[in-house]
Design a protein around this motif. Sequence first.
Motif, mmCIF file in Angstrom:
data_model
loop_
_atom_site.group_PDB
_atom_site.id
_atom_site.type_symbol
_atom_site.label_atom_id
_atom_site.label_comp_id
_atom_site.label_asym_id
_atom_site.label_seq_id
_atom_site.Cartn_x
_atom_site.Cartn_y
_atom_site.Cartn_z
ATOM 1 N N VAL A 1 4.523 -29.884 5.223
ATOM 2 C CA VAL A 1 4.830 -29.071 6.398
ATOM 3 C C VAL A 1 4.760 -29.995 7.613
ATOM 4 O O VAL A 1 3.717 -30.570 7.897
ATOM 5 C CB VAL A 1 3.842 -27.899 6.566
ATOM 6 C CG1 VAL A 1 4.234 -27.038 7.755
ATOM 7 C CG2 VAL A 1 3.808 -27.061 5.299
ATOM 8 N N VAL B 1 -0.211 -7.684 -0.005
ATOM 9 C CA VAL B 1 -0.181 -9.042 -0.498
ATOM 10 C C VAL B 1 0.483 -9.901 0.575
ATOM 11 O O VAL B 1 1.355 -9.420 1.282
ATOM 12 C CB VAL B 1 0.650 -9.096 -1.808
ATOM 13 C CG1 VAL B 1 1.100 -10.490 -2.121
ATOM 14 C CG2 VAL B 1 -0.142 -8.519 -2.959
ATOM 15 N N ALA B 2 0.056 -11.120 0.726
ATOM 16 C CA ALA B 2 0.736 -12.045 1.631
ATOM 17 C C ALA B 2 1.288 -13.203 0.820
ATOM 18 O O ALA B 2 0.633 -13.681 -0.099
ATOM 19 C CB ALA B 2 -0.226 -12.571 2.684
ATOM 20 N N ARG B 3 2.506 -13.586 1.149
ATOM 21 C CA ARG B 3 3.114 -14.703 0.412
ATOM 22 C C ARG B 3 4.224 -15.291 1.258
ATOM 23 O O ARG B 3 4.581 -14.747 2.292
ATOM 24 C CB ARG B 3 3.663 -14.207 -0.929
ATOM 25 C CG ARG B 3 4.624 -13.042 -0.769
ATOM 26 C CD ARG B 3 5.248 -12.640 -2.097
ATOM 27 N NE ARG B 3 6.034 -11.426 -1.928
ATOM 28 C CZ ARG B 3 7.228 -11.382 -1.368
ATOM 29 N NH1 ARG B 3 7.770 -12.484 -0.895
ATOM 30 N NH2 ARG B 3 7.880 -10.250 -1.244
ATOM 31 N N HIS B 4 4.749 -16.393 0.776
ATOM 32 C CA HIS B 4 5.883 -16.986 1.482
ATOM 33 C C HIS B 4 7.114 -16.116 1.267
ATOM 34 O O HIS B 4 7.304 -15.543 0.194
ATOM 35 C CB HIS B 4 6.145 -18.400 0.972
ATOM 36 C CG HIS B 4 5.072 -19.368 1.366
ATOM 37 N ND1 HIS B 4 4.064 -19.734 0.523
ATOM 38 C CD2 HIS B 4 4.844 -20.012 2.526
ATOM 39 C CE1 HIS B 4 3.261 -20.575 1.154
ATOM 40 N NE2 HIS B 4 3.706 -20.757 2.377
ATOM 41 N N ASP C 1 10.860 -15.033 0.487
ATOM 42 C CA ASP C 1 11.916 -15.587 -0.349
ATOM 43 C C ASP C 1 13.211 -15.647 0.470
ATOM 44 O O ASP C 1 13.255 -15.269 1.635
ATOM 45 C CB ASP C 1 12.087 -14.785 -1.643
ATOM 46 C CG ASP C 1 12.596 -13.364 -1.411
ATOM 47 O OD1 ASP C 1 13.258 -13.118 -0.383
ATOM 48 O OD2 ASP C 1 12.318 -12.513 -2.258
ATOM 49 N N ALA C 2 14.256 -16.160 -0.162
ATOM 50 C CA ALA C 2 15.488 -16.446 0.578
ATOM 51 C C ALA C 2 16.069 -15.191 1.233
ATOM 52 O O ALA C 2 16.501 -15.218 2.397
ATOM 53 C CB ALA C 2 16.513 -17.073 -0.360
ATOM 54 N N LEU D 1 13.989 -14.210 4.244
ATOM 55 C CA LEU D 1 14.224 -15.137 5.354
ATOM 56 C C LEU D 1 15.464 -14.717 6.133
ATOM 57 O O LEU D 1 15.457 -14.683 7.370
ATOM 58 C CB LEU D 1 14.412 -16.568 4.828
ATOM 59 C CG LEU D 1 13.165 -17.239 4.241
ATOM 60 C CD1 LEU D 1 13.513 -18.627 3.711
ATOM 61 C CD2 LEU D 1 12.075 -17.344 5.285
ATOM 62 N N PRO E 1 12.174 -21.016 7.147
ATOM 63 C CA PRO E 1 11.538 -21.295 5.856
ATOM 64 C C PRO E 1 10.073 -21.650 6.028
ATOM 65 O O PRO E 1 9.694 -22.279 7.009
ATOM 66 C CB PRO E 1 12.322 -22.497 5.341
ATOM 67 C CG PRO E 1 13.639 -22.389 5.981
ATOM 68 C CD PRO E 1 13.411 -21.762 7.324
ATOM 69 N N GLY E 2 9.265 -21.243 5.057
ATOM 70 C CA GLY E 2 7.833 -21.451 5.178
ATOM 71 C C GLY E 2 7.157 -20.259 5.829
ATOM 72 O O GLY E 2 5.948 -20.171 5.844
ATOM 73 N N ILE F 1 5.846 -16.421 6.518
ATOM 74 C CA ILE F 1 5.019 -15.575 5.679
ATOM 75 C C ILE F 1 5.470 -14.125 5.804
ATOM 76 O O ILE F 1 5.849 -13.687 6.888
ATOM 77 C CB ILE F 1 3.545 -15.699 6.114
ATOM 78 C CG1 ILE F 1 3.093 -17.152 6.002
ATOM 79 C CG2 ILE F 1 2.642 -14.792 5.305
ATOM 80 C CD1 ILE F 1 1.709 -17.400 6.566
ATOM 81 N N LEU G 1 4.111 -10.104 4.859
ATOM 82 C CA LEU G 1 3.093 -9.202 4.356
ATOM 83 C C LEU G 1 3.833 -8.143 3.552
ATOM 84 O O LEU G 1 4.708 -7.462 4.091
ATOM 85 C CB LEU G 1 2.360 -8.532 5.523
ATOM 86 C CG LEU G 1 1.176 -9.266 6.117
ATOM 87 C CD1 LEU G 1 0.827 -8.683 7.473
ATOM 88 C CD2 LEU G 1 -0.018 -9.156 5.191
ATOM 89 N N ALA H 1 5.220 -11.642 9.027
ATOM 90 C CA ALA H 1 3.782 -11.720 9.302
ATOM 91 C C ALA H 1 3.477 -12.254 10.688
ATOM 92 O O ALA H 1 2.448 -11.934 11.258
ATOM 93 C CB ALA H 1 3.084 -12.590 8.243
#
Lengths: 251, 251
Positions: A19, A198-201, A203-204, A207, A214-215, A217, A219, A242
Amino acid sequence: MPMRKDTAMRKVVERQTGVALWRQIADRIRLAISNGDYDATGMVPPETALAAEFGVNRHTVRSALAALAEEGLVRAVQGRGTMIERKERVSYPISKRTRFSQGLGRQVKEIGTRLLGHAELPATGEVARALDISPGDPVTELRTVSSGDGRPLSVSSSYYPAHRFPRMAEEFEQLHSVTKAFAAHGLDDYVRVSTEIVARHADAEELSMLKLSPGAIVLEALSTNADLDGRPVEYSRSRFAADRMKLKIET
Amino acid sequence: MPMRKDTAMRKVVERQTGVALWRQIADRIRLAISNGDYDATGMVPPETALAAEFGVNRHTVRSALAALAEEGLVRAVQGRGTMIERKERVSYPISKRTRFSQGLGRQVKEIGTRLLGHAELPATGEVARALDISPGDPVTELRTVSSGDGRPLSVSSSYYPAHRFPRMAEEFEQLHSVTKAFAAHGLDDYVRVSTEIVARHADAEELSMLKLSPGAIVLEALSTNADLDGRPVEYSRSRFAADRMKLKIET
DNA sequence: TATAGTTGTCTATATCAATAGACATTTGAG
DNA sequence: CTCAAATGTCTATTGATATAGACAACTATA
């Protein structure tokens, strides 16, 4: 065991992590803005001060600020400084009676929910379990994007048992409100029974739908609403940007 | 406008965004693992297949897999392939009566909460507001790390009004339980009144405390507990390793 | 025991990210 | 008007990121 205070400490950014430093710094400044750390002046500290604070070169800070300017969050003026244009993180309440537009009321001027598409499908295992129906039973799926002041805040897929609410898609398309669409089927009240977060990156797809870089987050909230008899009436999977939202849980 | 299905489609990663390709790909593979996409084989697809899928060089995929191996999520074996070692996410319940160890009971065998340090400090604005005391009033701060089966799940800073609970640190150190430390002060029951949840990238301290790799996500929960008269007794700021936890809200 | 399929290692090259320093340009205050 | 403080622009250099290709080493299986 004495503890060290974190006041006025050098804020650390990490290298060689995949990053870029300018992105890490942009994230931190965005967070500081939304925390109100710079409310006293309404401006971001000078580039030289930020460079010292993060222990990086001024050019690196400039890249970070350029990214925030691109987002429309700040605006740099030569000779004066970098002004904050907009503060972030709308608070989204989650309570027994969660209604999307109500909770956001005072925080954003203009709320819009746009229907991306709808379909009638057989319930998958996950949806069937949540709605307490048999796998394969027909459900109506609504896919929506919600925005506040023109910026996308969340994308959702919601599922309704088609037997009980046969005109869900049509009513929603006309009324632009789930609550009213339920009312049109004779359901006047419903409550939230469970929410998983849940928290995560991102997806395409997320985005692009949420206009994130990209990158970023998301929720993800998986929630079930039920009528007052406890029968599930809605299962939905909402993904919030997020860095624009926080969830406030009222128990 | 018919929608194109995403099955077997080339998964797009974005360039020049400040997030290295190998990290984006690592994030996507981690997500796919936790979604169970590779459960049929228990293995990640071959490097050449992943490279084709993401449209990058095989070396780039290898960097991503090396990062996941570093996390202990996968293990590569020459000649065979890359096996999935672990896929999880512990569910953490948030309800009126949230007690840390109870909710996790069946999900992890062994739970440990370790006290990192404690201090008596004047309440900052944020803490004072939450505890409904005056800024500057003394509060006890407890800093803890909680682990499940040896892996750190969360770090917390909790604040208690020192006037009302003068022996909080000592009692907790002996009893290893907030609930019991409250009981030792004559408080037998308390309820959660509000929780705010934010997701963001972990900072340097969180990365080291939670043994995360840079770029990882934390779920931050700001919560207030009150006695049955509604007087706040605890304010805490917990940060969960997002790829190991989900929050389950029961209303 | 070949052989196809997989991961491991090496070299080389191009581009992006970050540092360093110098100086120009604009603003606001004395 | 002058000057300090802030952002804007330019050049040069270094290290990380990504691509490309070739081949070695190992595994399972036909």
